[in-house]
Structures are given as C-alpha cells and as structure tokens.
Design a protein around this motif. Structure first.
Motif, PDB file in Angstrom:
ATOM      1  N   UNK A   1       0.837  -1.193   0.000  1.00  0.00           N
ATOM      2  CA  UNK A   1       0.000   0.000   0.000  1.00  0.00           C
ATOM      3  C   UNK A   1       0.879   1.254   0.000  1.00  0.00           C
ATOM      4  N   UNK A   2       0.428   2.303  -0.655  1.00  0.00           N
ATOM      5  CA  UNK A   2       1.222   3.533  -0.718  1.00  0.00           C
ATOM      6  C   UNK A   2       1.295   4.205   0.653  1.00  0.00           C
ATOM      7  N   UNK A   3       0.264   4.022   1.452  1.00  0.00           N
ATOM      8  CA  UNK A   3       0.302   4.642   2.784  1.00  0.00           C
ATOM      9  C   UNK A   3      -0.271   3.711   3.834  1.00  0.00           C
ATOM     10  N   UNK A   4       0.577   3.378   4.784  1.00  0.00           N
ATOM     11  CA  UNK A   4       0.211   2.477   5.859  1.00  0.00           C
ATOM     12  C   UNK A   4       0.085   3.238   7.178  1.00  0.00           C
ATOM     13  N   UNK A   5       0.935   4.274   7.360  1.00  0.00           N
ATOM     14  CA  UNK A   5       0.965   5.048   8.607  1.00  0.00           C
ATOM     15  C   UNK A   5       0.297   6.407   8.401  1.00  0.00           C
ATOM     16  N   UNK A   6      -0.469   6.837   9.391  1.00  0.00           N
ATOM     17  CA  UNK A   6      -1.231   8.086   9.304  1.00  0.00           C
ATOM     18  C   UNK A   6      -0.843   8.989  10.468  1.00  0.00           C
ATOM     19  N   UNK A   7      -0.558  10.224  10.145  1.00  0.00           N
ATOM     20  CA  UNK A   7      -0.029  11.161  11.149  1.00  0.00           C
ATOM     21  C   UNK A   7      -1.116  11.589  12.138  1.00  0.00           C
ATOM     22  N   UNK A   8      -0.784  11.505  13.422  1.00  0.00           N
ATOM     23  CA  UNK A   8      -1.666  11.998  14.478  1.00  0.00           C
ATOM     24  C   UNK A   8      -0.904  13.109  15.193  1.00  0.00           C
ATOM     25  N   UNK A   9      -1.116  14.371  14.796  1.00  0.00           N
ATOM     26  CA  UNK A   9      -0.346  15.446  15.426  1.00  0.00           C
ATOM     27  C   UNK A   9      -0.515  15.396  16.943  1.00  0.00           C
ATOM     28  N   UNK A  10       0.561  15.714  17.649  1.00  0.00           N
ATOM     29  CA  UNK A  10       0.544  15.681  19.114  1.00  0.00           C
ATOM     30  C   UNK A  10      -0.600  16.518  19.684  1.00  0.00           C
ATOM     31  N   UNK A  11      -0.912  17.618  19.004  1.00  0.00           N
ATOM     32  CA  UNK A  11      -1.942  18.502  19.560  1.00  0.00           C
ATOM     33  C   UNK A  11      -3.341  17.882  19.470  1.00  0.00           C
ATOM     34  N   UNK A  12      -3.491  16.783  18.721  1.00  0.00           N
ATOM     35  CA  UNK A  12      -4.786  16.092  18.675  1.00  0.00           C
ATOM     36  C   UNK A  12      -4.953  15.167  19.893  1.00  0.00           C
ATOM     37  N   UNK A  13      -3.854  14.949  20.646  1.00  0.00           N
ATOM     38  CA  UNK A  13      -3.850  13.935  21.702  1.00  0.00           C
ATOM     39  C   UNK A  13      -3.929  14.555  23.090  1.00  0.00           C
ATOM     40  N   UNK A  14      -4.533  13.824  24.015  1.00  0.00           N
ATOM     41  CA  UNK A  14      -4.440  14.166  25.429  1.00  0.00           C
ATOM     42  C   UNK A  14      -3.209  13.453  25.964  1.00  0.00           C
ATOM     43  N   UNK A  15      -2.257  14.214  26.476  1.00  0.00           N
ATOM     44  CA  UNK A  15      -1.035  13.590  26.992  1.00  0.00           C
ATOM     45  C   UNK A  15      -1.369  12.691  28.184  1.00  0.00           C
ATOM     46  N   UNK A  16      -2.315  13.130  29.004  1.00  0.00           N
ATOM     47  CA  UNK A  16      -2.761  12.331  30.146  1.00  0.00           C
ATOM     48  C   UNK A  16      -4.135  11.760  29.789  1.00  0.00           C
ATOM     49  N   UNK A  17      -4.453  10.623  30.325  1.00  0.00           N
ATOM     50  CA  UNK A  17      -5.802  10.093  30.162  1.00  0.00           C
ATOM     51  C   UNK A  17      -6.015   9.419  28.822  1.00  0.00           C
ATOM     52  N   UNK A  18      -7.289   9.148  28.535  1.00  0.00           N
ATOM     53  CA  UNK A  18      -7.624   8.347  27.364  1.00  0.00           C
ATOM     54  C   UNK A  18      -7.760   9.182  26.096  1.00  0.00           C
ATOM     55  N   UNK A  19      -7.475   8.530  25.007  1.00  0.00           N
ATOM     56  CA  UNK A  19      -7.709   9.086  23.681  1.00  0.00           C
ATOM     57  C   UNK A  19      -8.573   8.087  22.924  1.00  0.00           C
ATOM     58  N   UNK A  20      -9.318   8.612  21.950  1.00  0.00           N
ATOM     59  CA  UNK A  20     -10.238   7.741  21.220  1.00  0.00           C
ATOM     60  C   UNK A  20      -9.906   7.728  19.730  1.00  0.00           C
TER      61      UNK A  20
END
Ligand code: NAG
Ligand code: NAG
Ligand code: NAG
Ligand code: NAG
Ligand code: NAG
Ligand code: NAG
Ligand code: NAG
Length: 819
Positions: free
Chosen positions: A687-706
């Motif tokens: 596949x041409x693209x297997x990995x997808x970027x998740x910018x750090x600012x989209x994430x909660x450093x603490x706790x759960x992410x969905x």
C-alpha cells in the motif's frame, strides 16, 4: 554583508518601518539591495499551529529566507460568505509565526491553488452557481474571485503583514500556472489574465505581484517558472528577474501508486544550475509537504500523506541528507549574494555539456562549474588549476579557486527513520475494540432518499461536496412474464465514481474504482432480479476532487451513466436503459450525520463479536498517548478503505487495501539524468500509505484518547497500533578532508554499528569494509567522540584516523551509528 543582515533584523523587530520591495532584471530588491532569496513552501492547513514554529525554525536553520504558502479558498469559505480561519486555517497566525522567526513570506493567494488540494482550492458551491465557468472572463466568477482575493488582502493589510507596512510578506501571487492550460480558453483567457493583473494592482499591497508559468503576464506582474528544472527559463521582460516559484523537491502520492523519490543530488543540481544561469529567487515546492487531513486531498485518488519527499518529512523531522545538503548549498549561495546579484557574468563552454560561469565584481569573483552530461565526469582547467566535475553536477567556487560545494558530493548524514511501539503505561499489545454497523437498510432495501429526479446527476451538484458519499437509488419492476426474467442478466454502469459500491435488493454485488490514472470505468456484474419491485442502490464515493487542467471544474464525479440492465435471450441482447429512470438521492451516511466520530457521542457501541472484514462498519478503541515528543502515527495495515478520527479530529482517508503493482521498483536509483515520474520508485506490491499522522496537539497527553474508524470495504483491526517515528540510525560516507556532523536529532547517540576509514563500500545499513583500512581503531575513536552525545563533529582526516594505503585513491570514512 553582516551590516545588511543586521539592518534587516532591525527592520523586522520594529514593525512600524516599511521595507521597500522592488526588483530589476537581476533580482528582487529589498530596501534597494539585490537579494539572493531561498524560499520554501509550507502550507499551513497541512500541519497544525502547534507545529508551525518548529517547521519554520527548521526552515530558517536550513538556510531559507522566506516561507511560501497558498491560500485555500474552499477551506476558508466552505459555504458562501461563511468563513473559517480557526485552528489550522489561521492564516494570520501562520504569517505572524513566519514574522516571529524573522523570515520573509510569499503569499500565493491564487485563489486557484492546484496543490493536489481538493478541487484545486475552489469551493464546490462556486461551481454550482448558475452559468459559472472558472478562470475566464465569466462575470460571476470574476466577482467571486475578486471578493475573496480582496478579503484576504484586507485581512493581511489590517494586520500590517505586507513588507510595505513593515510586515514579512515580500511577494504576492495572483492566479497560478494558468499559462499551462490557457489555450482552450482562447481570447477570453488572455482577457482574464489582463483582468487579474488590473484587479490586483488596484488592491495596492505595496509589494510586487507574481504570476507563475504566465509568459504573457502583463507588466508589472512578474512571470516566474515552475518545474523540476528552470535553468533555461527566460522571463518575459528584461526588467523581470529570473525566479523559480516551484522547484519540485519530490512528487505527490496516489492511492494504488508507488512512492516517488527525487534524489538529493538532483534537487541540489537543479538549484545550483538555476543560480549558475542567473537565477536569484528559488522556492522549494514543498519544503514541508505535511498531511492532507480530513477531505482536503485533491485528486482524484491523492493520498492523505503529502510528504513530497521534501527536506522536512510529513511529521516535521529532518529528511536527511536532503535537508542538510541543501542547507550547505544555501550557505554557499548566500555567501556569494553580492557577486551573484551585482557581478558581471561571463561563461566558458567546455563542450560535452560542461561550462563555467563567472560572476565578477570589483571585490572579487565567484564561479560555477556545471556538468550537464549524465554519463561522464568533466575535467576542467581553469586559471591554471584543474578540477573534476562529476557527471550531472555543479561545483561552486565562491572565490573561483577553491571548491566549496559540489551538488553530487554529499557530506551530510543520512538518517534512517524508524517506528517505535507505543510504550505508554497500561498499553496492551492490541487495542480493545467496540463496533457498530452503519445503518444502510433504508437505502439498500427501500431505495429511499431525500430527493428524486429523472436524471443522473454529477455528484458535486447534489452534495455540494459536503460529504464523500452519495446514494443513487432506483427501483426496477419486472412482470412475471418479462422476457428479461430467468435470463442471465447484468447491471452495467459507466462510472466516474471514484469508488462505487452496488447493491441489488439489499445484497452487495461488488465495488470498483478507476485504476492506472484513469477517471472512468465500466462496472458490470451478473445480477438475479425477481419479479415485482427490485431496488438498485449505488453508493458513489469521492476520493478528492480533480484539481488540475483546463475546465477541470467540470470533470465528472459520481455516476453520470449510462446505466443499463442487459439480458440475453438466445442471440438477442435486450437492453434496459435506467439512465432516465426516477433516481432517488441521499447525501452522506448516517454515522457521519450522527457524528459517531465524536468522543462525546452517546451512541451505543458493542464490544461483542467485533467483526472482521465487514463492510460499512464503525470501530472504536481507546489508547494512551505515546510518551515523549516524537511524532505519533497510527498504523492502519489490515484495513480496507475509510476515514479515521482521533479525539474527533479527522486525520484523513485511509486505503491500505489498495496495493500497488509489483513492477517498477527494481532499477537502481541513479541521480544522474533528468528526473521523471518512473525514477527511483519504492513500495511496489505494497500500500502507498500504511501510517497516518496523528499530530501531538490532537492527543491528550494524560488520560484516554479515542480512535474511531469508518471502514467501507471491510478490514481487520488486529494490527492497528499507535507508534512514534524518529531517527533510528545515522550514516555517513565521506571523503577525507571534510568535516562531518553526526546527530540523532536531539537524542543521544547510543552506539557505533560500523566504521571504517579506507575504501569501504555499500549503502547505509549495509556498509562493508574494503581492501584498505586504517589499522587505528576507527570504531573506538568514534565511540569516544560521539556516543552519549546528541551530536558530534568529525574531522575526516589521516591525522585522526591514520593513513591506510589505498593505492593513491582518496580515502573515505563510512560510519553507521545507532540512535
Ligand atoms: C458567466 O457569468 C454570467 C453572470 O454575469 C452568466 O450569466 C453567464 O451565463 C456565465 N456563463 C458564461 C458561459 O458566460
Ligand atoms: C463580498 O460580497 C459580499 C456580498 O455577498 C459583500 O458584503 C462584501 O463586502 C464583499 N467583500 C468584498 C471584500 O468585496
Ligand atoms: C562590468 O561591466 C561593465 C560594463 O561593461 C564595466 O564597466 C565594468 O568595469 C565591469 N566590472 C568588472 C568588475 O569587470
Ligand atoms: C460506456 O463505457 C464503454 C466502455 O468504456 C464505452 O465504450 C461507451 O462508449 C460508454 N458509453 C457512454 C454512453 O459513455
Ligand atoms: C486478522 O489479522 C491478524 C494479524 O495479521 C491475523 O492473525 C488474523 O488471522 C486476521 N483475522 C482474520 C479473520 O483473518
Ligand atoms: C593512528 O592515529 C594517530 C592519530 O590519532 C596517528 O598518529 C597514527 O599514525 C595512526 N596510526 C596508524 C597505524 O595509522
Ligand atoms: C514547467 C515544467 O517543468 N512543467 C512540468 C511539470 O511536471 C509535469 C509532470 O512531470 C510536466 O509534464 C511539466 O512539463
């Protein structure tokens, strides 16, 4: 030099002082001084505001003077007269970030962007206005274009961001590469370009306007060149400097395609040659390509990653050696700014595509030795000295005596990037999933939409591009004695749907998409109809609207037909044309309307019997953010096609099930000779693209992410995982008498895997000792100087490593170190 730079810094901090930007036939002038300007494209919506300062800073450290961006009309005005300048779309914040770093800005308003951006940056509502024709003297179009362009200029002026107001923007652009497609527009095209020029002149921004690829650009518009090479470009006016607004550092990717690479040596060659031949302004397209988040990818079929093999990779990491080799080139070119922009130019032709260009001022001279021959090195004698210029390379001698740079001799490290597993606490090795079906019964069983027409419509017209998805539904009745029934029948659809799923009486009969760069195809499947009412439901899915070509706005998308049912009765073929049947339409899918991707969505999800390879299925999982600051990616191998969200942020379309063909990756990548699309390909059969970027600012450093996935075709979520991307190992392979900097990009160097001084051979990851080698322990020397440090600078000399006898040949140091 020093005083000029100091003066410029001073002007930036005291923003009330205007900078006078002008030009003559030689260069852009800033406050009366001709300049060598190196610029790089970074498109603000392709990264996040949190990433901008680091990207721009890296651009500055890489030797850029300016950052260039387009303005993306359809992102800012998704609905007519309703604007969005929030988050990634905060153009003013982006321009101020450029200003804060002390760089110049180049603002390409367009508003046509091309840029592998959805619909080239035009809003689809614009297309759906009555009588609309884009990019010509159509009054409706010109009114809207003027309205948007004026609004952007007013916004930028209000913040005092043009250089004339003390801001960073030194150049603005109207239209974009129109000259490449203008033929079919005839006289109207010519009149339109004149109108564009007049319109922007009246906006009075106080800096020059450029029109790229526009030979007939009226004065005072500056026409500029875009391409892989622009050394032969001649501006259309003696008073226009030779400017290159798009130097393609790589190329974009398409679903089902292969991964293109443009070699570092060739990019450097093209730039050095451009400056050798009198160029003074160069912009890299792209310097940081980034990510086509959400539905912003153009197309059709352009991938979510817009990495572009640029000097900064998709995630903002240094793409070495490209970044460092170009930085050295920029430093050398800047050191020659005065001779390049004021010197008298003379050339010597040595034959066989070898030439010298001498820039001479009262204070001194600078030289370029170019060799455009792709097979043989050139031996050049110049002022009593002899030089070897490798095939397809340019040597730069700022004093016309000592070689400071050669485009084919890389003395920058190569960085090999690796993906690391998520080491956050409580992270199970596989994600725990819940799921729900997308409810399609109303459509596939009942054929019930929101509007009906006795016509097949272009998808854009119905959806206004508010969604990738459009249902086309109809019913077909067969009487008991219908000659069709009981015969072998098929459904045949001429389709321009980027992806088509077909259902008959609730049963999925197949899906299809165009291949090999084509836009249309014929879908044909055998179908069993029953007597009475049959429901045909077709789900058409766009994968980025076309962004290039004359009249590209009218390229069809969706199911424009015709659609037939064919049956055979002996030798006789019976055809039923469904094209003018009553068609029922429905834009979008329920799960999107109900915002299942939102973290706070209250809908019910099941953790029981999570399905594999089930189409039209929603999946959800929670995870902890990976520790540290390294960029985060999600590996979606095993999935089919769909869309992914993290904490409600749309990270783009995914399509790992679309595998590229096996052939085309075998040829050894040779930087010599002109770049073309089939050169230096990788990832055949993958596949041409297997990995997808998740910018750090989209994430909660603490706790759960969905993480939420909408899977259209059916996939297997077992392998989905979050990872970080960082430098894994670093290599260099340099001749003696050079200094090489080795760095793990802000991480300590942990070990030396290979080191040999003599005539080692091979490539990064597979170096081997040659026939001669220093008996000094090279590994120990490097361990002492580098291990435990974030970077080290190695003087590659016999003084340090000893002088092995390599039969008179120049000695090399090959080293691979682990980060
Ligand atoms: C262009 O714009 C005008 C609006 O002034 C419209 O009436 C006309 O039909 C449009 N189309 C063409 C093809 O000229
Ligand atoms: C754009 O058009 C709207 C009306 O649709 C008008 O109110 C606005 O002033 C126009 N903006 C510019 C900058 O011309
Ligand atoms: C450059 O050319 C001009 C015009 O021919 C001449 O007057 C000048 O002396 C030259 N300068 C140098 C440094 O050769
Ligand atoms: C439908 O597609 C087939 C195959 O490409 C083509 O021969 C035929 O002309 C098309 N029909 C129409 C009406 O476009
Ligand atoms: C899903 O993928 C995993 C990992 O590749 C594999 O072990 C498993 O058999 C797959 N499941 C199905 C149902 O194919
Ligand atoms: C080893 O390196 C040292 C310098 O560190 C040099 O003086 C010596 O000659 C070298 N020995 C050999 C055998 O090359
Ligand atoms: C100006 C220029 O070089 N244009 C080229 C851009 O790249 C495309 C695709 O490789 C070429 O077809 C153009 O000629």
């Amino acid at each position: 030099m020093v005083s000029l730079r100091f003066l410029l810094c001073f002007l930036f901090v005291s923003s009330t002082y205007a900078t006078i930007v002008s030009h003559d036939g030689r260069a852009i002038t800033i406050d009366g001084h001709r300049r060598v300007l190196l610029s790089g494209s970074i498109h603000y919506p392709r990264s996040t505001p949190e990433m901008w300062p680091d990207l721009i800073k890296k651009g500055k450290e890489g030797g850029l003077d300016a950052i260039e961006t387009y303005v993306f009309w359809n992102a800012h005005e998704p609905t007519r007269r309703q604007y969005d300048f929030s988050g990634k779309l905060d153009l003013i914040r982006f321009l101020k970030t450029i200003q804060d770093e002390g760089l110049y800005g180049v603002l390409r308003i367009g508003p046509y962007a091309c840029a592998e951006w959805n619909y080239g940056g035009f809003p689809v509502w614009l297309h759906n206005m009555p009588g609309m024709v884009f990019r010509t003297t159509n009054k409706s179009f010109m009114d809207e274009m003027q309205n948007f362009t004026t609004m952007i200029v007013d916004m930028v002026k209000k913040e005092k961001l043009f250089a004339s107001q003390g801001g960073p923007i030194i150049l603005a652009q109207i239209e974009n590469e129109y000259g490449n497609v203008m033929g079919p527009y005839g006289e109207s095209g010519k009149a339109y370009i004149k109108w564009c020029a007049n319109m922007v002149q009246s906006l009075d921004v106080g800096v020059p306007w450029i029109m790229c690829q526009q030979n007939d650009a009226p004065q005072p518009m500056l026409n500029t060149c875009n391409g892989f090479y622009c050394d032969n470009f001649v501006p259309n006016n003696p008073n226009t400097p030779k400017m290159w607004t798009e130097n393609w550092t790589g190329w974009f990717k398409q679903w089902g395609g292969k991964n293109p690479h443009r070699t570092t040596e060739d990019v450097a060659f093209s730039v050095a040659r451009f400056f050798q031949r009198g160029g003074t302004f160069n912009n890299y397209y792209m310097y940081h390509g980034g990510t086509n988040f959400d539905r912003t990818a153009g197309g059709p079929y352009i991938t979510t990653s817009y990495d572009y093999d640029a000097p900064l990779d998709e995630y903002g990491n240094l793409n070495q050696p490209k970044y460092g080799h170009l930085k050295q080139l920029h430093d050398v070119l800047h050191s020659m700014e005065r001779t390049l922009t004021y010197g008298n130019i003379s050339t010597i032709d040595f034959g066989n595509s070898a030439s010298a260009t001498i820039y001479k001022t009262e204070e001194g001279s600078s030289c370029f030795f170019g060799n455009g021959n792709e097979n043989s090195d050139a031996k050049i004698s110049f002022q009593g000295e002899s030089y070897v210029v490798p095939a397809w390379s340019v040597t730069i001698l700022p004093d016309c005596k000592n070689e400071a740079y050669n485009t084919a001799k890389i003395t920058t490290q190569t960085s090999m990037m690796v993906k690391k597993p998520n080491e956050a606490e409580d992270t199970p090795s596989t994600l725990k999933w819940s799921w729900r079906p997308e409810n399609v019964d109303n459509f596939i069983l009942k054929g019930k939409g929101e509007s009906t027409q006795t016509q097949l419509f272009d998808q854009k017209v119905v959806t206004n591009d508010q969604s990738d998805y459009l249902w086309y539904m109809t019913t077909v009745k067969f009487k008991k004695r219908d000659p069709f029934l009981g015969k072998s029948m098929s459904l045949r659809i001429n389709s321009t749907a980027h992806v088509l799923h077909a259902f008959v009486n609730g049963k999925h009969i197949g899906n299809q998409h165009a291949e090999d760069g084509k836009f249309n195809y014929v879908f044909e499947k055998d179908v069993k109809f029953k007597s009475g009412r049959n429901v045909i439901a077709l789900l058409s899915i766009t994968v980025g609207l076309a962004n290039y070509g004359a009249f590209f706005e009218s390229k069809p998308a969706g199911i424009t037909g015709p659609i037939f049912i064919t049956g055979r009765n002996g030798d006789e073929t019976i055809v039923k044309d469904l094209s003018t049947h009553k068609w029922s339409y429905k834009t979008g899918l329920n799960g999107f309307e109900n915002q299942l991707f939102r973290t706070e969505s209250m809908s019910k999800w099941s953790v029981e019997s999570v399905p594999f390879y089930r189409s039209m299925t929603w999946y959800k999982a929670t995870f902890k953010a990976p520790l540290g600051n390294d960029p985060v990616v999600v590996d979606l191998m095993g999935l089919g096609k769909g869309t992914a969200w993290v904490n409600g942020n749309n990270i783009g379309r995914y399509w790992p099930a679309f595998i590229s063909s096996e052939n085309g990756c075998d040829a050894k990548c040779n930087y010599r000779g002109a770049y073309h699309a089939e050169k230096c390909l990788t990832n055949c059969g993958e596949p041409i693209q297997r990995w997808y970027h998740v910018p750090r600012s989209f994430l909660n450093a603490e706790g759960d992410n969905t993480l939420v996935l909408f899977e259209e075709m059916g996939g297997n979520t077992s392998l989905v995982s979050f990872q970080t991307t960082r430098v894994g190992s670093v290599c260099a392979n340099v001749y003696e008498n050079k200094i090489i900097e080795l760095s793990c990009d802000r991480k300590p160097i942990s070990a030396i895997k290979f080191a040999s001084f003599g005539n080692p051979y091979g490539n990064c990851g597979s170096f081997e000792k040659g026939t001669c080698e220093s008996s000094n322990n090279t590994v120990d020397i490097l361990t002492q100087e580098c291990v435990g440090k974030e970077k080290c600078s190695i003087d590659v000399s016999t003084k340090k490593f000893g002088a092995p006898d390599c039969s008179g040949a120049a000695r090399k140091l090959a080293v691979e170190l682990i980060c």
